[in-house]
Motif scaffolding. Sequence first.
Motif, short mmCIF file in Angstrom:
data_model
loop_
_atom_site.label_atom_id
_atom_site.label_comp_id
_atom_site.label_asym_id
_atom_site.label_seq_id
_atom_site.Cartn_x
_atom_site.Cartn_y
_atom_site.Cartn_z
N ASN A 38 42.93 -54.04 -12.67
CA ASN A 38 41.53 -54.32 -13.00
C ASN A 38 40.64 -54.20 -11.76
N LYS A 39 41.12 -54.63 -10.62
CA LYS A 39 40.35 -54.54 -9.38
C LYS A 39 40.06 -53.10 -9.00
N GLY A 40 40.98 -52.19 -9.34
CA GLY A 40 40.81 -50.80 -8.97
C GLY A 40 39.88 -50.03 -9.87
N ASN A 41 39.55 -50.57 -11.05
CA ASN A 41 38.64 -49.91 -11.99
C ASN A 41 39.08 -48.47 -12.26
N TYR A 42 40.35 -48.30 -12.61
CA TYR A 42 40.88 -46.96 -12.85
C TYR A 42 40.43 -46.46 -14.22
N GLN A 43 39.94 -45.26 -14.27
CA GLN A 43 39.39 -44.71 -15.50
C GLN A 43 40.47 -44.09 -16.39
N LEU A 44 41.48 -43.47 -15.80
CA LEU A 44 42.42 -42.67 -16.58
C LEU A 44 43.85 -43.19 -16.60
N VAL A 45 44.17 -44.18 -15.79
CA VAL A 45 45.55 -44.67 -15.76
C VAL A 45 45.60 -46.17 -15.99
N GLU A 46 46.76 -46.64 -16.37
CA GLU A 46 46.96 -48.05 -16.68
C GLU A 46 48.38 -48.46 -16.35
N LEU A 47 48.65 -49.76 -16.49
CA LEU A 47 49.99 -50.30 -16.29
C LEU A 47 50.50 -50.78 -17.64
N ALA A 48 51.65 -50.27 -18.04
CA ALA A 48 52.22 -50.60 -19.35
C ALA A 48 53.48 -51.44 -19.19
N PHE A 49 53.61 -52.46 -20.04
CA PHE A 49 54.81 -53.28 -20.08
C PHE A 49 55.53 -53.03 -21.40
#
Length: 207
Positions: A38-49
């Motif tokens: 969330n801090k990085g404000n990434y537009q196209l990638v995420e972290l999945a569990f």
Amino acid sequence: MKKQLLFSCILLGLAGASQAAPISLEYQGFYQRLKQVNKGNYQLVELAFSVSKANGCKVNSGTITTEKDSFPLTITKDQRLFLPYDGQLKSDRALINLDVEGNAETCAIAMQVRAKNTKQSYSQAELVQIADEMNALLSQMQGFPMRLFASDIAGLNLEFGTEATVTIDGKVIPVDGTYRVESSQLHKLTSLTTSIAPKVISPWTSK
């Protein structure tokens, strides 16, 4: 040791009975990882569990609970867990409760960096941005044991899970499950299209 361990790493084993039973995990550990994203404000990638299906581990259902409230947990057929990023849940010491079928001692939760959404057509700029954001997020997450894998990714994995075709600048390439695009290739191509949208786009971590 392969670098891929960084991107599909086992966070923890799930201890429990051999029959279907609820297992509780602290939300705080997930929150700390989600906070970095969330801090990085990434537009196209995420972290999945997700909960691995290895060893017959099956998740029947899940909830997020605090002392006062209970909320249903969204779980896909691939056993991906959709967890909210919520500071109040952290403050309330929320628990992630999973009803697991099978031997819970062999179940584990995996963490993976991946593209937020996939589609059938990409420009060079989009693919390069995905790779750049993955490198930035993984760099931000460095720390034990991840400090062992500090180098940039080698490219992108386009994971179809079935036969497909990838077309790069007019050249059609048959694919059996997964196609890998090297970082150097990303900066040379103009466009990339696929016969079906990839199920997952993830970092390619070793050549």
